[in-house]
Design a protein around this motif. Sequence first.
Motif, PDB file in Angstrom:
ATOM      1  N   SER A 212       0.841  -1.193   0.000  1.00  0.00           N
ATOM      2  CA  SER A 212       0.000   0.000   0.000  1.00  0.00           C
ATOM      3  C   SER A 212       0.881   1.249   0.000  1.00  0.00           C
ATOM      4  CB  SER A 212      -0.900   0.013   1.233  1.00  0.00           C
ATOM      5  OG  SER A 212      -0.112   0.172   2.409  1.00  0.00           O
ATOM      6  N   ALA A 213       0.267   2.411  -0.238  1.00  0.00           N
ATOM      7  CA  ALA A 213       1.009   3.671  -0.202  1.00  0.00           C
ATOM      8  C   ALA A 213       1.606   3.895   1.184  1.00  0.00           C
ATOM      9  CB  ALA A 213       0.088   4.828  -0.578  1.00  0.00           C
ATOM     10  N   GLU A 214       0.863   3.498   2.222  1.00  0.00           N
ATOM     11  CA  GLU A 214       1.358   3.649   3.595  1.00  0.00           C
ATOM     12  C   GLU A 214       2.562   2.737   3.847  1.00  0.00           C
ATOM     13  OE1 GLU A 214      -1.778   3.111   2.741  1.00  0.00           O
ATOM     14  OE2 GLU A 214      -2.659   5.076   3.196  1.00  0.00           O
ATOM     15  N   GLU A 215       2.506   1.515   3.325  1.00  0.00           N
ATOM     16  CA  GLU A 215       3.632   0.594   3.497  1.00  0.00           C
ATOM     17  C   GLU A 215       4.865   1.089   2.747  1.00  0.00           C
ATOM     18  OE1 GLU A 215       1.402  -3.714   4.111  1.00  0.00           O
ATOM     19  OE2 GLU A 215       1.500  -2.828   2.102  1.00  0.00           O
ATOM     20  N   PHE A 216       4.654   1.646   1.549  1.00  0.00           N
ATOM     21  CA  PHE A 216       5.798   2.184   0.808  1.00  0.00           C
ATOM     22  C   PHE A 216       6.387   3.391   1.534  1.00  0.00           C
ATOM     23  CE2 PHE A 216       7.605   5.104  -2.398  1.00  0.00           C
ATOM     24  CZ  PHE A 216       8.664   4.302  -2.805  1.00  0.00           C
ATOM     25  N   ALA A 217       5.535   4.224   2.126  1.00  0.00           N
ATOM     26  CA  ALA A 217       6.034   5.375   2.894  1.00  0.00           C
ATOM     27  C   ALA A 217       6.891   4.904   4.062  1.00  0.00           C
ATOM     28  CB  ALA A 217       4.869   6.222   3.394  1.00  0.00           C
TER      29      ALA A 217
END
Length: 239
Positions: A156-161
């Motif tokens: 997810s975008a949060e995991e990539f962040a």
Amino acid sequence: MDAERTMGLLSRLGDLISGSAAAVGNAVAGMRGLVAGLSSRDTRKQVAFTIAMVALSAKMAKADGVVSPPEIDAFCRIFTIPLGEERNVSRVYNLAKSDIAGFESYARDVRELFPDDPTMLEEIVDGLFHIAKADGAVHERELAFLARVAELFGFSAEEFARISARHIGGETDPYLILGADRTWDNATLKRHYRRLVVENHPDRLVGHGLPQEFIKIATDRLAAINAAWDDVARQRKIA
């Protein structure tokens, strides 16, 4: 028997993509059957990991328009080339680095090679970050490349962040690095931190047969987790 077949895979990969760099994705799709035929699960994972790192590393280095010597050096440190396979690896790498065409279909193939192993996929993203920052900075187009690869890997975008926060300098949120929620109580936070330490300990990689440079990357990752925990523990006065 597995060892003999493993040594021939990179040669066959070179033959499959000898027509053009854009054919890398199709080449990996063709290699899937060869990888699946290896009897040892560990050997299959190592070969799949090898293919992933060769092509994606080359395309990662090309993402900002220039393949720099430090990026090539970083690749060589991360990827231990099997004895006798130097020419095949060089051939595959040079074809792949000529442009970034086909990297999306290739990333999808890589995810299929590790359908139940998000940890290995995160190792690959970490390795790509390591190459991207080898020339002193993660450039905007490299970051966009990495974000898209991570998305195709299922992050997810949060995991990539969370992953990128470990690699990009500047002030970062310790809760982001830990993947923790600020609303959690202290006991929940401590359990989460302890689980992260176990999951990200460098010793875990030794059994996977990954190169020594990946052990260093894992050590840096654990150091970032520990530093983030120290910040949170200090803020909350957790003993």
